[in-house]
Design a protein around this motif. Structure first.
Motif, PDB file in Angstrom:
ATOM      1  N   VAL A  63       5.951   0.627  13.572  1.00  0.00           N
ATOM      2  CA  VAL A  63       5.004   0.185  12.405  1.00  0.00           C
ATOM      3  C   VAL A  63       4.868  -1.289  12.146  1.00  0.00           C
ATOM      4  CG1 VAL A  63       5.624   2.147  11.090  1.00  0.00           C
ATOM      5  CG2 VAL A  63       7.132   0.129  10.807  1.00  0.00           C
ATOM      6  N   THR A  64       3.677  -1.718  11.829  1.00  0.00           N
ATOM      7  CA  THR A  64       3.098  -3.052  11.600  1.00  0.00           C
ATOM      8  C   THR A  64       2.418  -3.104  10.251  1.00  0.00           C
ATOM      9  OG1 THR A  64       2.375  -5.134  12.697  1.00  0.00           O
ATOM     10  CG2 THR A  64       1.252  -3.157  12.960  1.00  0.00           C
ATOM     11  N   VAL A  65       2.092  -4.252   9.936  1.00  0.00           N
ATOM     12  CA  VAL A  65       0.849  -4.615   9.007  1.00  0.00           C
ATOM     13  C   VAL A  65      -0.501  -4.958   9.635  1.00  0.00           C
ATOM     14  CG1 VAL A  65       2.440  -4.663   6.896  1.00  0.00           C
ATOM     15  CG2 VAL A  65       1.742  -6.981   8.432  1.00  0.00           C
ATOM     16  N   HIS A 103      -1.804  -3.491   5.148  1.00  0.00           N
ATOM     17  CA  HIS A 103      -1.441  -2.016   4.858  1.00  0.00           C
ATOM     18  C   HIS A 103      -0.525  -1.927   6.031  1.00  0.00           C
ATOM     19  CE1 HIS A 103      -5.530  -1.120   3.013  1.00  0.00           C
ATOM     20  NE2 HIS A 103      -4.924  -1.940   2.224  1.00  0.00           N
ATOM     21  N   LEU A 104       0.558  -1.140   5.563  1.00  0.00           N
ATOM     22  CA  LEU A 104       1.409  -0.349   6.470  1.00  0.00           C
ATOM     23  C   LEU A 104       0.495   0.531   7.660  1.00  0.00           C
ATOM     24  CD1 LEU A 104       4.657   0.311   7.033  1.00  0.00           C
ATOM     25  CD2 LEU A 104       4.271   2.029   5.749  1.00  0.00           C
ATOM     26  N   THR A 105       0.994  -0.128   8.777  1.00  0.00           N
ATOM     27  CA  THR A 105       0.149   0.576   9.913  1.00  0.00           C
ATOM     28  C   THR A 105       1.123   1.173  11.137  1.00  0.00           C
ATOM     29  OG1 THR A 105      -1.411  -0.857   9.358  1.00  0.00           O
ATOM     30  CG2 THR A 105      -1.544   0.091  11.545  1.00  0.00           C
ATOM     31  N   PHE A 156       3.655   7.999   0.092  1.00  0.00           N
ATOM     32  CA  PHE A 156       5.024   7.870   0.582  1.00  0.00           C
ATOM     33  C   PHE A 156       5.598   7.384  -0.963  1.00  0.00           C
ATOM     34  CE2 PHE A 156       2.592   6.717   4.557  1.00  0.00           C
ATOM     35  CZ  PHE A 156       3.019   7.781   5.165  1.00  0.00           C
ATOM     36  N   ALA A 157       7.002   7.755  -0.881  1.00  0.00           N
ATOM     37  CA  ALA A 157       7.791   7.658  -1.904  1.00  0.00           C
ATOM     38  C   ALA A 157       8.750   6.268  -1.757  1.00  0.00           C
ATOM     39  CB  ALA A 157       8.758   8.922  -2.244  1.00  0.00           C
ATOM     40  N   ARG A 158       8.882   5.530  -2.679  1.00  0.00           N
ATOM     41  CA  ARG A 158       9.721   4.331  -2.328  1.00  0.00           C
ATOM     42  C   ARG A 158      11.069   4.466  -2.041  1.00  0.00           C
ATOM     43  NH1 ARG A 158       7.759  -0.622  -5.250  1.00  0.00           N
ATOM     44  NH2 ARG A 158       9.444  -2.308  -4.311  1.00  0.00           N
ATOM     45  N   GLY A 159      11.715   3.980  -1.240  1.00  0.00           N
ATOM     46  CA  GLY A 159      12.933   4.142  -0.820  1.00  0.00           C
ATOM     47  C   GLY A 159      13.443   5.496   0.008  1.00  0.00           C
ATOM     48  N   ARG A 160      12.210   6.277   0.253  1.00  0.00           N
ATOM     49  CA  ARG A 160      12.630   7.421   1.117  1.00  0.00           C
ATOM     50  C   ARG A 160      12.287   6.817   2.510  1.00  0.00           C
ATOM     51  NH1 ARG A 160      10.622  13.096  -0.737  1.00  0.00           N
ATOM     52  NH2 ARG A 160      12.920  13.181  -1.049  1.00  0.00           N
ATOM     53  N   LYS A 161      13.374   7.506   3.451  1.00  0.00           N
ATOM     54  CA  LYS A 161      13.072   7.421   4.992  1.00  0.00           C
ATOM     55  C   LYS A 161      12.170   8.235   5.637  1.00  0.00           C
ATOM     56  CE  LYS A 161      16.868   4.627   5.991  1.00  0.00           C
ATOM     57  NZ  LYS A 161      18.016   4.328   6.933  1.00  0.00           N
ATOM     58  N   PHE A 170      10.571   4.490   9.271  1.00  0.00           N
ATOM     59  CA  PHE A 170      10.451   3.408   8.523  1.00  0.00           C
ATOM     60  C   PHE A 170      10.366   3.895   6.876  1.00  0.00           C
ATOM     61  CE2 PHE A 170       6.905   6.195   9.138  1.00  0.00           C
ATOM     62  CZ  PHE A 170       5.815   6.232   8.055  1.00  0.00           C
ATOM     63  N   THR A 171      10.310   2.874   6.030  1.00  0.00           N
ATOM     64  CA  THR A 171      10.117   3.121   4.519  1.00  0.00           C
ATOM     65  C   THR A 171       8.990   2.230   4.101  1.00  0.00           C
ATOM     66  OG1 THR A 171      11.531   1.247   3.875  1.00  0.00           O
ATOM     67  CG2 THR A 171      12.615   3.284   4.507  1.00  0.00           C
ATOM     68  N   THR A 172       8.608   2.537   2.733  1.00  0.00           N
ATOM     69  CA  THR A 172       7.330   1.709   2.159  1.00  0.00           C
ATOM     70  C   THR A 172       7.645   0.283   2.267  1.00  0.00           C
ATOM     71  OG1 THR A 172       8.212   2.122  -0.054  1.00  0.00           O
ATOM     72  CG2 THR A 172       6.560   3.569   0.789  1.00  0.00           C
ATOM     73  N   GLU A 173       8.955   0.030   2.223  1.00  0.00           N
ATOM     74  CA  GLU A 173       9.564  -1.388   2.306  1.00  0.00           C
ATOM     75  C   GLU A 173       9.254  -2.280   3.623  1.00  0.00           C
ATOM     76  OE1 GLU A 173      10.448  -2.743  -0.722  1.00  0.00           O
ATOM     77  OE2 GLU A 173       9.430  -1.086  -1.264  1.00  0.00           O
ATOM     78  N   SER A 174       9.009  -1.283   4.726  1.00  0.00           N
ATOM     79  CA  SER A 174       9.110  -1.902   6.020  1.00  0.00           C
ATOM     80  C   SER A 174       7.946  -3.013   6.229  1.00  0.00           C
ATOM     81  CB  SER A 174       8.878  -0.945   7.017  1.00  0.00           C
ATOM     82  OG  SER A 174       9.769   0.144   7.087  1.00  0.00           O
TER      83      SER A 174
END
Length: 183
Positions: free
Chosen positions: A47-49, A54-56, A115-120, A139-143
């Motif tokens: 994953v990248t941005v 945007h999470l990609t 995607f839910a925050r905090g979920r892997k 990954f998570t949304t925080e990644s």
């Protein structure tokens, strides 16, 4: 048990077959060879941005390009499908997929990208015709806060990491260079 005409009992007659079956079962249980139901490895996913932040999801492959991406979420220790996306015809050896806004040509086959925050989540590109799946990424949304364009988060697994592994940040060039090691 009465002996057969040859003088061999049925338990003696089938003992070698039982040993072969037991050896095959042991090999399968210990992971000494892949079972037919397991996908063959064919590259890696990270994953990248993108430039929009945007999470990609990115994938690099070795032979046939992927024709889909699947994302799972962990629920009570189990992987549950979050989304399955169908890719447009791909060429080259890498692809990126914006996970916040589905790009033209891609289609959501099932699920959603909410995607839910905090979920892997675990994501992987795959080829449904060759049964090849790229090495996955967790990954998570925080990644997206830990990476910038030109960098890719990959997942590596060690003995103490458990099922979710640990993040490793690499350059895009290193990500592409590592992919053949997962083929």
């Amino acid at each position: 048990m009465p002996p057969l005409a040859s003088g061999v009992t049925t338990t003696t007659r089938y003992r070698p077959a039982r040993r072969v079956l037991a050896a095959l079962a042991l090999a399968a249980a210990t992971g000494c060879f892949p079972l037919p139901s397991e996908p063959a490895p064919g590259g890696m996913t990270g994953v990248t941005v993108n430039t929009d932040g945007h999470l990609t999801l990115v994938a690099a492959w070795c032979e046939q390009p992927p024709d889909g991406v699947v994302i799972y979420r962990r629920v009570n220790g189990e992987h549950v499908e979050q989304a399955d996306l169908t890719a447009p015809p791909l060429t080259g050896s890498t692809v990126s997929l914006d996970l916040e806004h589905i790009p033209p040509g891609w289609s959501l086959t099932s699920g959603d990208l909410d995607f839910a925050r905090g979920r892997k989540y675990t994501g992987s590109a795959y080829n449904s015709k060759t049964h090849v799946r790229m090495y996955d990424v967790v990954f998570t949304t925080e990644s997206k806060k830990r990476v910038r364009p030109g960098q890719v988060i990959i997942t590596e697994y060690g003995e103490q990491d458990g099922e979710t592994g640990h993040d490793v940040l690499v350059s895009t060039a290193e990500f592409t260079a590592r992919a053949p090691h997962f083929c």
